[in-house]
Design a protein around this motif. Structure first.
Motif, PDB file in Angstrom:
ATOM      1  N   VAL A  67       0.995  -1.115  -0.596  1.00 55.12           N
ATOM      2  CA  VAL A  67       0.197  -0.051   0.337  1.00 55.12           C
ATOM      3  C   VAL A  67       1.238   1.573   0.065  1.00 55.12           C
ATOM      4  N   ILE A  68       1.485   0.928   0.988  1.00 51.26           N
ATOM      5  CA  ILE A  68       3.170   2.635   1.081  1.00 51.26           C
ATOM      6  C   ILE A  68       2.950   2.815   0.164  1.00 51.26           C
ATOM      7  N   ALA A  69       3.853   1.833  -1.145  1.00 51.17           N
ATOM      8  CA  ALA A  69       4.932   1.378  -1.960  1.00 51.17           C
ATOM      9  C   ALA A  69       3.770   1.876  -3.391  1.00 51.17           C
ATOM     10  N   LEU A  70       2.361   1.470  -3.376  1.00 49.23           N
ATOM     11  CA  LEU A  70       1.225   2.247  -4.322  1.00 49.23           C
ATOM     12  C   LEU A  70       0.873   3.745  -4.131  1.00 49.23           C
ATOM     13  N   ILE A  71       0.864   4.239  -2.707  1.00 48.17           N
ATOM     14  CA  ILE A  71       0.515   5.551  -2.742  1.00 48.17           C
ATOM     15  C   ILE A  71       1.541   6.478  -3.232  1.00 48.17           C
ATOM     16  N   THR A  72       3.490   6.080  -2.984  1.00 50.67           N
ATOM     17  CA  THR A  72       3.904   6.371  -3.631  1.00 50.67           C
ATOM     18  C   THR A  72       4.672   6.603  -5.301  1.00 50.67           C
ATOM     19  N   VAL A  73       4.194   5.613  -5.506  1.00 52.82           N
ATOM     20  CA  VAL A  73       3.847   5.438  -7.299  1.00 52.82           C
ATOM     21  C   VAL A  73       2.857   6.556  -7.684  1.00 52.82           C
ATOM     22  N   ALA A  74       1.897   6.948  -7.104  1.00 57.63           N
ATOM     23  CA  ALA A  74       0.680   8.006  -6.912  1.00 57.63           C
ATOM     24  C   ALA A  74       1.074   8.920  -7.246  1.00 57.63           C
ATOM     25  N   ALA A  75       1.899   9.367  -5.452  1.00 60.40           N
ATOM     26  CA  ALA A  75       1.554  10.938  -5.475  1.00 60.40           C
ATOM     27  C   ALA A  75       2.507  11.003  -6.493  1.00 60.40           C
ATOM     28  N   PHE A  76       4.169  10.464  -7.246  1.00 62.21           N
ATOM     29  CA  PHE A  76       4.768  10.353  -7.640  1.00 62.21           C
ATOM     30  C   PHE A  76       3.660  10.771  -8.921  1.00 62.21           C
ATOM     31  N   ALA A  77       3.453   9.982  -9.055  1.00 58.78           N
ATOM     32  CA  ALA A  77       2.005  10.199 -11.063  1.00 58.78           C
ATOM     33  C   ALA A  77       1.326  11.425 -10.464  1.00 58.78           C
ATOM     34  N   PHE A  78       0.927  11.935  -9.751  1.00 61.17           N
ATOM     35  CA  PHE A  78       0.220  13.088  -9.493  1.00 61.17           C
ATOM     36  C   PHE A  78       1.210  14.154  -9.614  1.00 61.17           C
ATOM     37  N   MET A  79       1.741  14.132  -8.894  1.00 56.71           N
ATOM     38  CA  MET A  79       2.912  15.406  -8.822  1.00 56.71           C
ATOM     39  C   MET A  79       3.642  15.190 -10.910  1.00 56.71           C
ATOM     40  N   THR A  80       3.679  14.872 -10.968  1.00 57.92           N
ATOM     41  CA  THR A  80       4.341  14.759 -12.673  1.00 57.92           C
ATOM     42  C   THR A  80       3.290  15.427 -13.337  1.00 57.92           C
ATOM     43  N   PHE A  81       1.687  14.626 -13.008  1.00 63.54           N
ATOM     44  CA  PHE A  81       0.849  15.420 -13.489  1.00 63.54           C
ATOM     45  C   PHE A  81       0.039  16.560 -13.376  1.00 63.54           C
ATOM     46  N   PHE A  82       0.118  17.251 -12.518  1.00 64.50           N
ATOM     47  CA  PHE A  82       0.269  18.468 -12.000  1.00 64.50           C
ATOM     48  C   PHE A  82       1.179  19.533 -12.448  1.00 64.50           C
ATOM     49  N   ASN A  83       2.399  19.608 -12.298  1.00 69.10           N
ATOM     50  CA  ASN A  83       3.160  20.247 -12.624  1.00 69.10           C
ATOM     51  C   ASN A  83       4.022  20.251 -13.807  1.00 69.10           C
ATOM     52  N   ARG A  84       3.847  21.454 -14.187  1.00 64.91           N
ATOM     53  CA  ARG A  84       4.940  21.721 -15.642  1.00 64.91           C
ATOM     54  C   ARG A  84       6.211  21.961 -15.165  1.00 64.91           C
ATOM     55  N   GLY A  85       6.992  22.310 -16.397  1.00 67.10           N
ATOM     56  CA  GLY A  85       8.266  22.391 -16.016  1.00 67.10           C
ATOM     57  C   GLY A  85       8.654  24.421 -15.586  1.00 67.10           C
ATOM     58  N   GLY A  86       9.707  24.483 -15.283  1.00 72.38           N
ATOM     59  CA  GLY A  86      10.024  26.098 -14.030  1.00 72.38           C
ATOM     60  C   GLY A  86      10.551  25.611 -13.230  1.00 72.38           C
ATOM     61  N   SER A  87      10.339  26.672 -12.146  1.00 74.31           N
ATOM     62  CA  SER A  87      10.291  26.819 -10.606  1.00 74.31           C
ATOM     63  C   SER A  87       8.777  27.278 -10.202  1.00 74.31           C
ATOM     64  N   ASP A  88       9.318  26.547  -8.572  1.00 73.79           N
ATOM     65  CA  ASP A  88       7.838  26.968  -8.276  1.00 73.79           C
ATOM     66  C   ASP A  88       7.594  28.333  -7.453  1.00 73.79           C
ATOM     67  N   VAL A  89       6.682  28.989  -7.933  1.00 69.13           N
ATOM     68  CA  VAL A  89       5.802  30.010  -7.797  1.00 69.13           C
ATOM     69  C   VAL A  89       5.555  30.318  -6.284  1.00 69.13           C
ATOM     70  N   PRO A  90       6.155  31.119  -5.725  1.00 69.10           N
ATOM     71  CA  PRO A  90       6.093  31.163  -4.167  1.00 69.10           C
ATOM     72  C   PRO A  90       5.089  31.591  -3.683  1.00 69.10           C
ATOM     73  N   ASN A  91       4.186  30.603  -2.383  1.00 65.55           N
ATOM     74  CA  ASN A  91       2.583  31.527  -1.605  1.00 65.55           C
ATOM     75  C   ASN A  91       3.118  33.126  -1.164  1.00 65.55           C
ATOM     76  N   LEU A  92       2.817  33.530  -1.724  1.00 64.96           N
ATOM     77  CA  LEU A  92       2.840  35.525  -1.201  1.00 64.96           C
ATOM     78  C   LEU A  92       1.649  35.707  -0.515  1.00 64.96           C
ATOM     79  N   ILE A  93       0.005  35.206  -0.190  1.00 67.69           N
ATOM     80  CA  ILE A  93      -1.396  35.647  -0.199  1.00 67.69           C
ATOM     81  C   ILE A  93      -0.659  35.659   1.700  1.00 67.69           C
ATOM     82  N   GLY A  94      -0.969  37.196   2.023  1.00 68.82           N
ATOM     83  CA  GLY A  94      -1.149  37.420   3.593  1.00 68.82           C
ATOM     84  C   GLY A  94       0.272  38.352   3.710  1.00 68.82           C
ATOM     85  N   MET A  95       1.311  38.450   3.029  1.00 66.05           N
ATOM     86  CA  MET A  95       1.882  38.981   3.481  1.00 66.05           C
ATOM     87  C   MET A  95       1.966  40.905   2.959  1.00 66.05           C
ATOM     88  N   THR A  96       3.196  41.805   3.386  1.00 65.61           N
ATOM     89  CA  THR A  96       2.884  43.321   3.008  1.00 65.61           C
ATOM     90  C   THR A  96       3.065  42.945   1.661  1.00 65.61           C
TER      91      THR A  96
END
Length: 641
Positions: free
Chosen positions: A346-375
């Motif tokens: 089960v742990i292996a399945l979740i790990t594979v699924a997480a990797f697949a979804f990370m690949t699926f939902f993220n495009r190439g490039g750098s991570d955009v920082p979370n700026l909500i709530g900052m001055t």
């Protein structure tokens, strides 16, 4: 893209009204047809990318071929230098997501009406083998008359396109189908799943699955069953609930198989007819086994059981005593080693699924920082440290203190190229309330009262109440006295008369006269031919208005007006253009601006008209748009030769 820029030599850009993942949208003026349009322009970082350029051009071709009163119209598309653009219908209204945020859950009848109209848009797209892939409230525009239009077929791809092999997820995790999260080939039932989620949110005021990130939400789309809408909003009746949950079946074969089939069920529901929709499946398929979901009171009996052929035991039935005895014997025989192996699997399945979804939902490039709530200063510094550039806008906010970041684009966690622009919107604090005088609403129809309140930025809340002494559909009580002053945004309740035997009048706008007549007749209403008129919103032959909406007694006559299509262009009085004496370039621009063509005749000597200017033209008088005007240009006086 600066203001006052003329795109394609025709579209004068006014101001930016929106931005998406790959394009910005501007309000513009079509200088040829003299009308306001919306122009979508590919963002600079994508314009040079051949893959994105191909997808952008495909959006234009696909959307231009779709004609429906429930789809945003596409007028033109092209390329200006290195920039691709699409010219679309300019809409007045608000998106459905904003409406849900403002008003919460909607009336079940309104949910069904919205769903039926979205089905009308999808059925047209699906007939062209186009899957929208991103049905969500943000892409549904609610117009002032209460009708909707589906926007942004920009990520829809024709099934026969080579681009279908691109597995990047472009939709939103809250609304994607289970098969979309797995990267499988999609068909019409994927859009139906997403529409089911939209109707669920309309009916309850909340999405069925939520989480801290896209991966957790997507996993829930695959592995969890939605809470029945009636448990969140008791006003949701069983029939609408079964329709929504059938749309959201995990197995696509268990859903409505076409937008037309779903539309028929919703129209039957609106007409008060019996809708034969089976109870929702409460079992989630998992390989060769199924996980049985039982009520909390039976929690001790939850177990994994072998899948049985259909009809062997009803879904959701409790195990028999023989099942339990066999299970207890089986449990005693299980070794700890096997249990450990299952856990590791089960742990292996979740790990594979997480990797697949990370690949699926993220495009190439750098991570955009979370700026909500900052001055603003802190956000600007963080953007610079992360290697991006910043753009700052201001906006009133009721939720965040003045000076804090309330929105950002792209969203936090998205992938973006280094050096690309991040737009942040800074709170200006709560917008000062404006005082409005409450109008006299008693005696108005519900739609008139709602329109009158919205025009003053007051929130209407219409409640129906049986009152046989007042005409059905008429307001007979209002919560705030006419003439009293209230803050803008105040909710005004109106009680609308309803007769005990009244039924809902189906909305038939956009249908053919025969289809609308059959729909109204089936619901028990009489139909009258109200003639025809020109319309820029409805194609020729479609119903453009109906005299009775809301509720009415069966047998009430409903008059229908049919569209004759757009009004023909009017003739142009060439003489009124004062072409004599204009330079050749100026005269050509003037003619093009009023829809006339031009050609250049022989030069003529003139002692009064300067060289290069118009001496005369032919023909004169009123001419049809598209006619050709011959311009005769001065070669100067004879002494100059």
């Amino acid at each position: 893209m600066s203001e006052k820029h003329i795109l394609g030599g025709r579209y004068l850009l006014k101001d930016r009204i929106g931005a998406g993942g790959m394009a910005s949208v501007y309000r513009a003026q079509d200088q040829v047809l003299d009308r306001t349009v919306a122009v979508k322009i590919m963002l600079p970082q994508y314009a040079s990318d051949a893959t994105f350029a191909a997808r952008f051009k495909q959006e234009a071709r696909a959307a231009a071929g779709l004609s429906s009163p429930y789809i945003v119209g596409v007028y033109d598309w092209g390329k200006d230098g290195d920039t691709y653009f699409i010219v679309m219908e300019y809409l007045h209204g608000t998106d459905l997501k904003s409406g849900i945020r403002s008003h919460g859950s909607l009336d079940p009848q309104k949910v069904a009406q919205i769903g039926a109209q979205i089905c009308g848009a999808l059925s047209v797209a699906h007939r062209h083998e186009i899957i929208h892939r991103d049905i969500k409230p943000q892409n549904i525009m609610v117009l002032p008359d209460g009708n909707i239009k589906v926007m942004d077929f920009g990520i829809a791809r024709a099934k026969n396109s080579h681009l279908t092999q691109d597995n990047n997820v472009l939709g939103t995790a809250h609304y994607v189908s289970p098969e979309q999260t797995r990267g499988q080939e999609l068909n019409a039932t994927s859009d139906i799943y997403s529409l089911g989620v939209v109707m669920y949110e309309c009916a309850t005021g909340q999405v069925p699955f939520d989480g801290d990130d896209a991966i957790s939400v997507a996993l829930k789309q695959v592995n969890e069953l939605p809470v029945p809408p009636s448990q969140i909003n008791p006003r949701v009746d069983p029939t609408l609930e079964r329709i929504i949950l059938r749309c959201m079946e995990k197995d696509s074969a268990m859903r409505f198989q076409s937008a037309e089939e779903l539309k028929s069920a919703l129209n039957s529901y609106l007409a008060g007819r019996v809708v034969d929709v089976p109870a929702p499946t409460r079992v989630i398929p998992q390989g060769n086994e199924t996980t049985r979901v039982v009520p909390p009171a039976d929690a001790t009996m939850v177990r994994r059981m072998p899948a049985t052929p259909a009809g062997t035991r009803p879904a959701g039935a409790h195990p028999t005593s023989l099942d339990l005895e066999g299970a207890e014997e089986e449990d005693r025989k299980r070794s700890r080693g096997k249990t450990a192996a299952i856990v590791i699997g089960v742990i292996a399945l979740i790990t594979v699924a997480a990797f697949a979804f990370m690949t699926f939902f993220n495009r190439g490039g750098s991570d955009v920082p979370n700026l909500i709530g900052m001055t603003e200063d802190s956000a600007m510094a963080q953007i610079e440290r992360s290697g991006f550039t910043a753009s700052v806008e201001e906006k009133y906010s009721t939720d965040e203190d003045k000076g804090k970041v309330i929105e950002q684009s792209p969203d936090a966690g998205a992938k973006a190229p280094k050096g690309s622009r991040i737009t942040i919107r800074i709170s200006k604090g709560k917008e000062p309330a404006k005082v409005r005088k409450v109008p006299e609403l008693v005696g108005m129809s519900a739609s008139e009262a709602e329109a009158a309140l919205k025009a003053l930025n007051l929130k209407p809340r219409m409640t129906e109440e049986v009152n046989d002494g007042v005409k059905a559909g008429e307001v007979f009580w209002q919560s705030k006295e006419a003439g009293s002053e209230v803050d803008e945004g105040t909710e005004i309740e109106c009680r609308v008369a309803k007769e005990s035997e009244s039924v809902n009048v189906p909305g038939v706008l956009g249908m053919s006269f025969s289809e609308a007549s059959n729909t109204l007749s089936d619901a028990g209403f009489q139909v009258e031919n109200g003639g025809s008129d020109y319309s820029s919103s409805y194609a020729a032959g479609q119903v453009m208005s109906q005299s009775v909406t809301g509720t009415a007694k069966k047998g009430t006559a409903v008059s229908l007006v049919v569209s004759k299509g757009p009004e023909p262009a009017k003739d142009v009085d060439v003489d009124s253009l004062d072409l004599i004496g204009m330079s050749q370039d100026h005269a050509q621009r003037v003619l093009a601006g009023v829809g006339l063509r031009y050609t250049i005749g022989r030069s003529e000597a003139s002692a009064t008209v300067p060289r290069g200017s118009v001496v005369r033209y032919s023909p004169t008088g009123s001419q049809h748009p598209g006619s050709t005007i011959t311009l005769y240009i001065s070669s100067g006086s004879e002494e100059e030769h």
